[in-house]
Design a protein around this motif. Structure first.
Motif, PDB file in Angstrom:
ATOM      1  N   LYS A 153      54.769 -77.326 -92.622  1.00 22.82           N
ATOM      2  CA  LYS A 153      54.208 -76.046 -92.187  1.00 22.82           C
ATOM      3  C   LYS A 153      54.548 -75.698 -90.741  1.00 22.82           C
ATOM      4  O   LYS A 153      54.509 -74.554 -90.354  1.00 22.82           O
ATOM      5  N   TYR A 154      54.847 -76.718 -89.935  1.00 28.73           N
ATOM      6  CA  TYR A 154      55.059 -76.504 -88.503  1.00 28.73           C
ATOM      7  C   TYR A 154      56.464 -76.913 -88.088  1.00 28.73           C
ATOM      8  O   TYR A 154      56.976 -77.930 -88.527  1.00 28.73           O
ATOM      9  N   ASP A 155      57.068 -76.083 -87.243  1.00 29.81           N
ATOM     10  CA  ASP A 155      58.404 -76.352 -86.722  1.00 29.81           C
ATOM     11  C   ASP A 155      58.373 -76.945 -85.315  1.00 29.81           C
ATOM     12  O   ASP A 155      59.228 -77.738 -84.952  1.00 29.81           O
ATOM     13  N   LYS A 156      57.399 -76.491 -84.512  1.00 27.47           N
ATOM     14  CA  LYS A 156      57.333 -76.890 -83.104  1.00 27.47           C
ATOM     15  C   LYS A 156      55.911 -77.250 -82.714  1.00 27.47           C
ATOM     16  O   LYS A 156      54.960 -76.592 -83.140  1.00 27.47           O
ATOM     17  N   CYS A 157      55.830 -78.248 -81.853  1.00 26.91           N
ATOM     18  CA  CYS A 157      54.548 -78.629 -81.274  1.00 26.91           C
ATOM     19  C   CYS A 157      54.758 -78.905 -79.790  1.00 26.91           C
ATOM     20  O   CYS A 157      55.592 -79.738 -79.422  1.00 26.91           O
TER      21      CYS A 157
END
Length: 121
Positions: free
Chosen positions: A75-79
């Motif tokens: 669900k997430y590409d960047k943190c």
């Protein structure tokens, strides 16, 4: 304290402050799972102003919820991780290198503007 907010459809913000007990861990992870529903190509801003080890019970809660947490990876590409603890910044970037599809970049705690710009790019 583990606080999860959702400032936009494809973004969650996490703040970890101090030690967590089992109830705080459960609520925080449940909030993260709930707020991540429907997220695609998401970004995450993780702020850690003060870190303390969670209780053993909190770690147990995290372990029992680990299978559900793996479902968040797509669900997430960047943190972006904001913290002044150098070892946490290093650990976060190493973790990002090991997780396919997720890029993690660490910033000092006063680097909010740079972290926001990186997430938006």
């Amino acid at each position: 304290m583990l606080t999860i907010t959702k400032p936009s459809d494809n973004r969650v913000d996490i703040e970890l402050r101090g030690s967590l007990d089992a109830d705080m861990m459960r609520k925080g992870l449940e909030d993260l799972l709930s707020m991540s529903e429907g997220v695609t190509n998401g970004t995450m801003l993780y702020t850690i102003p003060e870190f303390a080890l969670p209780t053993l019970e909190a770690l147990g809660v995290e372990l029992t919820m680990l299978p559900k947490m793996f479902g968040l990876l797509g669900k997430y590409d960047k943190c972006a991780v904001l913290t002044d603890a150098g070892w946490i910044r290093t650990a976060a970037e190493v973790e990002g290198a090991l997780m396919p599809g997720l890029t993690i970049k660490a910033f000092p705690l006063d680097g909010t503007a740079a972290a926001e710009a990186w997430l938006a790019a």
